[in-house]
Design an enzyme around this catalytic site. Structure first.
Site, PDB file in Angstrom:
ATOM      1  N   ASP A  98       0.668  -1.322  -0.028  1.00 14.93           N
ATOM      2  CA  ASP A  98       0.157  -0.012  -0.120  1.00 14.93           C
ATOM      3  C   ASP A  98       0.862   1.293  -0.084  1.00 14.93           C
ATOM      4  OD1 ASP A  98      -2.071  -1.674   0.317  1.00 14.93           O
ATOM      5  OD2 ASP A  98      -2.890  -0.890   2.096  1.00 14.93           O
ATOM      6  N   HIS A 149      -6.217   3.527  -4.122  1.00 13.34           N
ATOM      7  CA  HIS A 149      -5.794   3.860  -2.298  1.00 13.34           C
ATOM      8  C   HIS A 149      -6.339   5.033  -2.442  1.00 13.34           C
ATOM      9  CE1 HIS A 149      -4.961   2.107   1.173  1.00 13.34           C
ATOM     10  NE2 HIS A 149      -3.838   2.621   1.514  1.00 13.34           N
ATOM     11  N   HIS A 153      -4.675   9.487   0.636  1.00 14.31           N
ATOM     12  CA  HIS A 153      -4.712   8.741   1.770  1.00 14.31           C
ATOM     13  C   HIS A 153      -5.420   9.288   3.036  1.00 14.31           C
ATOM     14  CE1 HIS A 153      -3.270   5.864   4.820  1.00 14.31           C
ATOM     15  NE2 HIS A 153      -2.931   4.956   3.744  1.00 14.31           N
ATOM     16  N   HIS A 243       3.557  -2.486   3.043  1.00 13.22           N
ATOM     17  CA  HIS A 243       3.731  -1.063   2.526  1.00 13.22           C
ATOM     18  C   HIS A 243       5.191  -0.885   1.711  1.00 13.22           C
ATOM     19  CE1 HIS A 243       0.810  -1.091   5.774  1.00 13.22           C
ATOM     20  NE2 HIS A 243       0.098   0.073   5.012  1.00 13.22           N
TER      21      HIS A 243
END
Length: 277
Positions: A98, A149, A153, A243
């Site tokens: 991510d 995503h 964020h 990540h």
């Protein structure tokens, strides 16, 4: 005679344009687990809200280009919970990363995946996409699947419906401009889902994907801890959360180099979702 020549010329121009459009979107057909067989279970608890990514100058600004017209996504059934596991057939697992792409960490992760001929899934933030387009293009070339995503964020539960739509739609536009097609998967930042996210994602042709095993690499607990969590949590159907951006991800890079060969040696097939047509 002039009319015939003009008609022929127009046909050639249209044919050329169609060929260019097809070239821009072809070649990203990925194989893996059968998404129709994916089990839907309660979402895993997401990490505590981290500091938001610093918004870039591109925040929520429309992107323009001269490529083929944008594809219209197929609307999906609205889910009430995200997908947490993939098919268990053939001891399948999926690695996901991510918050990227990030020029300091993503290339090393891609290098390790390429070394072992493994594909993974990357959930990208739009502002990182426009600043690192070459990395997104590399993901497409090497057969990885990318998901949406959001742009900056944010914690979606603090936004109104219009703001959520802008975060998601702008990111899908940026991914299509660079990757070659719109994303078919969405992951809510922090694992914080709400009704609007499920509805808007389905409207944009994206299935909601959560995870089974949280590597906790976002807390930078140490490479050995990350490796232990992933190796002990390995099981058929597991989706691993890691990540490649959003902070110092050097531990994530080092951990992948250790647990990936372990998973392969133990008979796991690292896969990605099948592309929907």
């Amino acid at each position: 005679m002039q009319k015939d020549q003009l008609f022929t010329r127009r046909r050639l121009l249209l044919a050329g344009a169609a060929a260019l459009g097809a070239a821009g979107t072809a070649g990203v057909v990925v194989a893996g687990s059968d998404e129709e067989a994916a089990r839907v279970v309660a979402p895993a608890a997401g990490p505590a809200a981290r500091a938001e990514l610093k918004a870039s100058a591109f925040r929520l600004q429309p992107l323009t280009g001269y490529g083929a017209p944008r594809t219209r996504p197929r609307k999906l059934k609205v889910r009430k919970e995200p997908i947490l596991k993939i098919s268990e057939r053939g001891r399948q697992m999926m690695l996901t990363f991510d918050d990227g792409p990030n020029p300091n960490y993503t290339p090393h992760i891609l290098d390790t995946l390429a070394k072992y001929d493994v594909r993974a899934m990357f959930f990208l933030c739009g502002e990182c996409v426009v600043e690192n387009r070459e990395l997104v293009a590399r993901m497409a070339e090497e057969g990885h699947v990318v998901g949406n995503h959001t742009w900056t964020h944010p914690l979606l539960t603090t936004l109104d419906r219009g703001e959520i739509r802008d975060e998601m739609e702008s990111t899908s536009d940026a991914i299509e401009d660079t990757y070659g097609e719109r994303p078919q998967w969405f992951r809510a930042p922090y694992g914080a889902w709400n009704k609007a996210a499920f509805q808007l994602g389905a409207k944009m042709g994206m299935e909601p994907m959560a995870w089974t095993v949280d590597s906790t690499d976002w807390t930078t607990p140490g490479t050995r801890t990350i490796v232990d969590i992933i190796e002990s949590g390995a099981a058929p159907g597991v989706v691993v959360l890691s990540h490649d951006a959003g902070g110092d991800r050097s531990q994530s890079v080092s951990a992948l180099r250790q647990y990936l060969p372990y998973l392969l040696d133990n008979g796991y097939h690292l896969t990605v979702p099948r592309r929907r047509t």
